[in-house]
Design an enzyme around this catalytic site. Structure first.
Site, PDB file in Angstrom:
ATOM      1  N   GLU A  71       0.836  -1.216   0.000  1.00 34.12           N
ATOM      2  CA  GLU A  71       0.000   0.000   0.000  1.00 34.12           C
ATOM      3  C   GLU A  71       0.862   1.254   0.000  1.00 34.12           C
ATOM      4  O   GLU A  71       1.673   1.456   0.920  1.00 34.12           O
ATOM      5  CB  GLU A  71      -0.924  -0.014   1.235  1.00 34.12           C
ATOM      6  CG  GLU A  71      -1.939   1.129   1.223  1.00 34.12           C
ATOM      7  CD  GLU A  71      -2.958   1.041   2.377  1.00 34.12           C
ATOM      8  OE1 GLU A  71      -3.213  -0.062   2.884  1.00 34.12           O
ATOM      9  OE2 GLU A  71      -3.484   2.104   2.751  1.00 34.12           O
ATOM     10  N   LYS A 252      -7.376  -0.719  11.719  1.00 36.73           N
ATOM     11  CA  LYS A 252      -6.789  -1.140  10.429  1.00 36.73           C
ATOM     12  C   LYS A 252      -5.571  -0.272  10.132  1.00 36.73           C
ATOM     13  O   LYS A 252      -4.529  -0.747   9.672  1.00 36.73           O
ATOM     14  CB  LYS A 252      -7.834  -1.025   9.310  1.00 36.73           C
ATOM     15  CG  LYS A 252      -7.413  -1.640   7.975  1.00 36.73           C
ATOM     16  CD  LYS A 252      -6.586  -0.723   7.105  1.00 36.73           C
ATOM     17  CE  LYS A 252      -6.236  -1.383   5.776  1.00 36.73           C
ATOM     18  NZ  LYS A 252      -5.404  -0.544   4.914  1.00 36.73           N
ATOM     19  N   ASP A 268       4.409 -14.523  12.064  1.00 35.59           N
ATOM     20  CA  ASP A 268       3.071 -14.943  11.662  1.00 35.59           C
ATOM     21  C   ASP A 268       2.101 -13.766  11.843  1.00 35.59           C
ATOM     22  O   ASP A 268       1.643 -13.491  12.953  1.00 35.59           O
ATOM     23  CB  ASP A 268       2.682 -16.142  12.549  1.00 35.59           C
ATOM     24  CG  ASP A 268       1.310 -16.707  12.211  1.00 35.59           C
ATOM     25  OD1 ASP A 268       0.531 -16.029  11.498  1.00 35.59           O
ATOM     26  OD2 ASP A 268       1.010 -17.826  12.668  1.00 35.59           O
ATOM     27  N   HIS A 366      -2.386  10.872   0.566  1.00 36.20           N
ATOM     28  CA  HIS A 366      -2.438   9.505   0.060  1.00 36.20           C
ATOM     29  C   HIS A 366      -2.424   9.497  -1.460  1.00 36.20           C
ATOM     30  O   HIS A 366      -1.690   8.733  -2.082  1.00 36.20           O
ATOM     31  CB  HIS A 366      -3.698   8.825   0.597  1.00 36.20           C
ATOM     32  CG  HIS A 366      -3.828   7.398   0.176  1.00 36.20           C
ATOM     33  ND1 HIS A 366      -3.031   6.409   0.699  1.00 36.20           N
ATOM     34  CD2 HIS A 366      -4.642   6.807  -0.728  1.00 36.20           C
ATOM     35  CE1 HIS A 366      -3.356   5.260   0.130  1.00 36.20           C
ATOM     36  NE2 HIS A 366      -4.331   5.477  -0.727  1.00 36.20           N
TER      37      HIS A 366
HETATM   38  C1  MEV Z   1      -5.991   3.367   5.299  1.00 39.37           C
HETATM   39  O1  MEV Z   1      -5.261   2.228   4.854  1.00 39.37           O
HETATM   40  C2  MEV Z   1      -5.901   3.510   6.809  1.00 39.37           C
HETATM   41  C3  MEV Z   1      -6.771   4.648   7.391  1.00 39.37           C
HETATM   42  O2  MEV Z   1      -8.122   4.450   6.974  1.00 39.37           O
HETATM   43  C4  MEV Z   1      -6.682   4.544   8.897  1.00 39.37           C
HETATM   44  C5  MEV Z   1      -7.654   5.436   9.646  1.00 39.37           C
HETATM   45  O3  MEV Z   1      -8.702   5.786   9.108  1.00 39.37           O
HETATM   46  O4  MEV Z   1      -7.342   5.728  10.820  1.00 39.37           O
HETATM   47  C6  MEV Z   1      -6.342   5.976   6.890  1.00 39.37           C
END
Ligand code: MEV
Length: 396
Positions: A71, A252, A268, A366
Site C-alpha cells: 500500500e 486497520k 506470523d 495519500h
Molecule cells: C488506510 O489504509 C488507513 C486509514 O483508513 C486509517 C484510519 O482511518 O485511521 C487511513
C-alpha cells in the site's frame, strides 16, 4: 536516493553486508527450491515491496524499520509519525515477557467442584506435566510460568491455561506440544472429556505498551494551530472510542504499520492480527488499540497496548533470507524488543492517519503518493487482460 543507493547506504554503515543488500535489491525472492520447502503444492513465489521507515527513535535507540507492504503511503506515514514523536524523544516502551499461552478444553460432570480440585492437586500436577514435556526450555531460561483455570458459560465446561515463557520463539509449537501432552494425561487426574488442545492467539500475558508525546508546535498545519490540531486528533480518537465502526478502521490503520514489520521479520501476521483484534474486543465492545489525549505538560500524548506474539528464532525467521536481513537491519533485537519496535510503528502509523483525518483529510497525502500506482494502472489499461490472452491462446 534510488533503491540501489539506499541499499549501498546500509552497506556503507555496516548495517547489511554487500551480499544481503544485493539479495534484497534483487526482490529478496526465495528460490523455487527454498519455496517448495515452505509450503505444499508450491508453484512459485509472490514478492511484496520492501521499504524502510525512518526517524524512529525508540527507547533512545535509532532504528531503521523494514516494512513489506503493497500500500502506497504506509512507509511515508510511519516515517512522518516517527518524526513527530521525535519532538519529545521518540517512543518509550515497557518491557514485556515472551509468554505464550495454550488452552486445554475439558468437560466434567456439572456437580464436580472443579475449582476446589484445581487448588487441591490439579494445578500442581499440570504444572509438573507441562514442565516435563519441555525440559530443555527451562535450561534456556524459559519454561512454564503459571497454570490457570477458567470456567465457561456452560455448566461443566472449563479450560486450563498454561502460560509459558518461550524465550526468543513466538512459541506456537512449544505450547501446542505442551497442550497435547497435558491433554493426554488430564483424564488420569480427573474424570473428564478433553476437547481441543492448542495455543490462544489472545496472548494477554504478552501485551506490549509504548507511548510518545508530541509538542504542539510540530502539529501546526494548513491553518490549524498546533493546539487546535492536537485537539482535533483527540477528537478523531474519541470517535473511534465511541464507535466500533470507526474503531475497525482506526485499528486497520494501526495494523498498516504492524503487519508490514511482522511480515518483513518472517513472523506470523495472522496470529498477530487475530490477537490484536481479540484484545480490542476484550471489554465486550470493539475498541481502538491506541489512546490519544492532551497531557499535563500540554503536549499530545499517545499510547498503544496490544499483544504482539513474535519471535526471532523459529518459524521462518532464520530460514527466509529477507527476514534474516530485516532483523539484522533492526539491530538484531530480542523477541520482546522486536514487539516494542513493532508497537512503536503501530503508534506512529496511527498518529499520521488521525492527524490527517483531523486536519486536511487523508486523500491529499495519500493520492499524491498513490499517483505512481495509478500511472502503472493506466499503462496496464493499454495491455490486454489475462482473460483476453487466455482466449487468444484457446483459439490458437
Ligand atoms: C488506510 O489504509 C488507513 C486509514 O483508513 C486509517 C484510519 O482511518 O485511521 C487511513
Amino acid at each position: 536516493m534510488n533503491s540501489k543507493q539506499r541499499c549501498q547506504a546500509l552497506v556503507s554503515r555496516n548495517i547489511l553486508t554487500q551480499e544481503e543488500a544485493h539479495f534484497l535489491n534483487n526482490s529478496g525472492a526465495l528460490s523455487l527450491n527454498q519455496a517448495e520447502k515452505f509450503i505444499e503444492n508450491c508453484i512459485g513465489g509472490f514478492t511484496l515491496p520492501l521499504g524502510i521507515a525512518t526517524n524512529f527513535l525508540i527507547d533512545g535507540q535509532e532504528i531503521f524499520i523494514p516494512m513489506a507492504v503493497e500500500e502506497s503511503s504506509v512507509v511515508a506515514a510511519a516515517s512522518f509519525g516517527a518524526k513527530l514523536a521525535r519532538t519529545c524523544g521518540g517512543f518509550f516502551s515497557e518491557p514485556t515477557e515472551n509468554i505464550a499461552t495454550c488452552q486445554i478444553q475439558f468437560i466434567v460432570d456439572a456437580s464436580i467442584n472443579i475449582h476446589a480440585i484445581f487448588h487441591e492437586y490439579l494445578k500442581e500436577q499440570i504444572f509438573t506435566y507441562a514442565h516435563q514435556s519441555q525440559p530443555r526450555l527451562a535450561q534456556r531460561g524459559g519454561g512454564v510460568k503459571s497454570v490457570e483455570l477458567r470456567s465457561l458459560a456452560k455448566p461443566g465446561y472449563h479450560v486450563i491455561h498454561i502460560n509459558v515463557d518461550t524465550c526468543e520463539a513466538m512459541g506456537a509449537n512449544i505450547v501446542n506440544s505442551i497442550a497435547e501432552e497435558v491433554g493426554r494425561k488430564l483424564p488420569e487426574l480427573l474424570p473428564c472429556a478433553v476437547g481441543s488442545k492448542i495455543l490462544t492467539n489472545l496472548t494477554i500475558h504478552r501485551v506490549t505498551k509504548v507511548k510518545c508525546e508530541i509538542e504542539f508546535s510540530a502539529l501546526e498545519r494548513d491553518g490549524y494551530s498546533g493546539e487546535e490540531a492536537a485537539k482535533r486528533i483527540c477528537s478523531v480518537w474519541e470517535f473511534a472510542d465511541l464507535d466500533p465502526f470507526r474503531a475497525a478502521t482506526h485499528n486497520k490503520g494501526i495494523m498498516n504499520g504492524i503487519d508490514p514489520v511482522v511480515i518483513a521479520t518472517g513472523n506470523d501476521w495472522r496470529a498477530v492480527e487475530a490477537g490484536c483484534h481479540a484484545f480490542a474486543s476484550l471489554s465486550g465492545t470493539y475498541k481502538p488499540l491506541t489512546k490519544w489525549f492532551i497531557n499535563n505538560n500540554n503536549r499530545l500524548q499517545g499510547e498503544i497496548a496490544l499483544p504482539i506474539a513474535v519471535g526471532t528464532v523459529g518459524g521462518v525467521t532464520k530460514i527466509h533470507p529477507s527476514a534474516t536481513a530485516c532483523l539484522k537491519l533492526m539491530g538484531s533485537p530480542s523477541a520482546s524488543r522486536l514487539s516494542a519496535l513493532i508497537a512503536s510503528v503501530g503508534l506512529a502509523q496511527n498518529l499520521s492517519a488521525i492527524r490527517a483525518l483531523g486536519c486536511e483529510g487523508i486523500q491529499k497525502g495519500h493520492m499524491a503518493l498513490h499517483e505512481k500506482n495509478l500511472e502503472m494502472m493506466r499503462q496496464y489499461d493499454h495491455l490486454p487482460s489475462i482473460s483476453v490472452v487466455e482466449d487468444q491462446i484457446d483459439k490458437q
